[in-house]
Write an enzyme that holds these catalytic residues in place. Structure first.
Site, mmCIF file in Angstrom:
data_model
loop_
_atom_site.group_PDB
_atom_site.id
_atom_site.type_symbol
_atom_site.label_atom_id
_atom_site.label_comp_id
_atom_site.label_asym_id
_atom_site.label_seq_id
_atom_site.Cartn_x
_atom_site.Cartn_y
_atom_site.Cartn_z
ATOM 1 N N GLU A 176 15.799 2.718 -13.473
ATOM 2 C CA GLU A 176 15.810 3.486 -12.222
ATOM 3 C C GLU A 176 15.684 2.531 -11.040
ATOM 4 O OE1 GLU A 176 14.270 7.789 -12.629
ATOM 5 O OE2 GLU A 176 12.542 6.502 -12.397
ATOM 6 N N HIS A 187 6.565 4.491 -13.884
ATOM 7 C CA HIS A 187 7.429 4.990 -12.803
ATOM 8 C C HIS A 187 7.122 4.246 -11.507
ATOM 9 C CE1 HIS A 187 9.428 7.585 -9.944
ATOM 10 N NE2 HIS A 187 10.104 8.092 -10.959
HETATM 11 P P1 PGA Z 1 15.532 11.686 -8.415
HETATM 12 O O1 PGA Z 1 14.237 11.110 -9.174
HETATM 13 O O2 PGA Z 1 16.465 12.215 -9.479
HETATM 14 O O3 PGA Z 1 14.997 12.780 -7.530
HETATM 15 O O4 PGA Z 1 16.139 10.562 -7.667
HETATM 16 C C1 PGA Z 1 14.354 10.389 -10.367
HETATM 17 C C2 PGA Z 1 13.022 9.847 -10.775
HETATM 18 O O5 PGA Z 1 12.227 9.449 -9.914
HETATM 19 O O6 PGA Z 1 12.711 9.796 -11.987
#
Ligand code: PGA
Length: 249
Positions: A168, A101
Site C-alpha cells: 500500500e 498499516h
Molecule cells: P483506501 O484505504 O482504499 O481508502 O485508500 C486502503 C487502506 O488504507 O487499507
C-alpha cells in the site's frame, strides 16, 4: 470469466455501527448468491466491537472476519488495560489480522512492535496481512524498494508462511491516486522475488490504496497480485460488490 482465487479484504478502519449489520447481511447474501465468485476470499476487517455480532451473521457464509490491530505483549491474558490479545481474537472468530498499516506506523508503530505482534499472532494461528509501502517523497526519490525491503525485515522463515503482504503506497491511501501499472508490476515482481529467494516460497501479495469499482479494471492486470485491501470502497454495499463484480468482468 477467471475463477482465480482472489482476496477482497475490507479494511473498515474506525467506521461502522451496530446498524452495519444490515450491510454485512447484504454482503453475505451477495457472496452466497454469486456461486461463480465463490472462489473469491472476502474478508471483513472490522472494529473489535462488532466481531461477535457479525460472526453470527456470517455463520453460513464463506466470508471471514479480520481485525485491524492487536496487543504486542506475549501473554494471552494479563493486566494490560485496554489491550486485546491474538488469542482473544482467535476465540472470538477472527481469522486474519492487518498489521503494520501506515496509519498506525504514523502513530508510533515500528518494525520492532510489528514483529512482536506478528510472532504472537502466528502463535495463535491467525493469518497476517502485513502492510508495507512508501511515502510520496520516498517514491519520488526512487527509494521505494530499499524502503519496502526494510519493512519486510519483520518477517521470519516461520511467520512468512502465515503472512499475506499488502503493498500500500502511503500516497495512494485515500487519495484516489494509484501508481502506474508498470510501477506496480515492478514492485510486485520485487516482492515476489525477495520471498522466493529468502524463503523459497511464492508470497500472496495484495494491492491497497484507493482501490475502487472503476480502477479495478486496471489493477486486476497487476502481475502476481493475489487480491486487494480496500478501505473507503468497502464501506458501501454498491461500491464494494461492484468492485468484486468488475474484477471478474
Ligand atoms: P483506501 O484505504 O482504499 O481508502 O485508500 C486502503 C487502506 O488504507 O487499507
Amino acid at each position: 470469466m477467471s475463477l482465480k482465487n482472489i482476496y477482497f479484504v475490507a479494511n473498515w478502519k474506525m467506521h461502522g455501527s451496530i446498524n452495519s449489520s444490515h450491510l454485512v447481511k447484504k454482503i453475505r447474501n451477495f457472496s452466497n448468491k454469486n456461486a461463480k465468485l465463490g472462489k473469491s476470499k472476502i474478508i471483513l476487517c472490522v472494529p473489535y466491537l462488532f466481531i461477535s455480532l457479525f460472526k453470527n451473521i456470517l455463520k453460513n457464509s464463506s466470508i471471514k472476519l479480520g481485525a485491524q490491530n492487536v496487543s504486542n505483549v506475549p501473554e494471552d491474558y494479563g493486566a494490560y488495560t485496554g489491550s486485546i490479545s491474538p488469542r482473544m481474537l482467535k476465540d472470538a472468530g477472527i481469522k486474519y489480522i492487518i498489521l503494520g498499516h501506515s496509519e498506525l506506523r504514523e502513530k508510533g508503530e515500528n518494525n520492532n512492535s510489528i514483529k512482536k505482534k506478528i510472532g504472537n499472532s502466528v502463535k495463535s494461528n491467525l493469518n497476517i496481512i502485513l502492510c508495507v509501502g512508501e511515502s510520496y517523497s520516498t517514491y519520488k526519490t526512487k527509494k521505494s524498494i530499499k524502503f519496502i525491503k526494510s519493512q519486510l525485515q519483520v518477517l521470519t522463515k516461520k511467520t512468512i508462511k502465515n503472512t499475506i503482504i499488502a503493498y500500500e503506497p502511503i500516497w495512494s491511501i485515500g487519495t484516489g491516486k494509484i501508481p502506474s501499472e508498470q510501477y506496480l508490476n515492478k514492485t510486485f515482481d520485487y516482492l515476489t522475488q525477495y520471498c522466493k529467494k529468502k524463503y523459497s516460497l511464492k508470497p500472496k501479495i495484495l494491492y491497497g490504496g484507493s482501490v475502487n469499482e472503476n480502477n479495478i479494471n486496471v489493477l486486476k492486470n497487476i502481475y502476481n497480485c493475489s487480491g486487494f485491501l480496500i478501505g473507503g470502497a468497502s464501506l458501501k454495499y454498491k461500491s464494494f460488490t461492484n468492485l468484486i463484480k468488475n474484477y471478474y468482468k
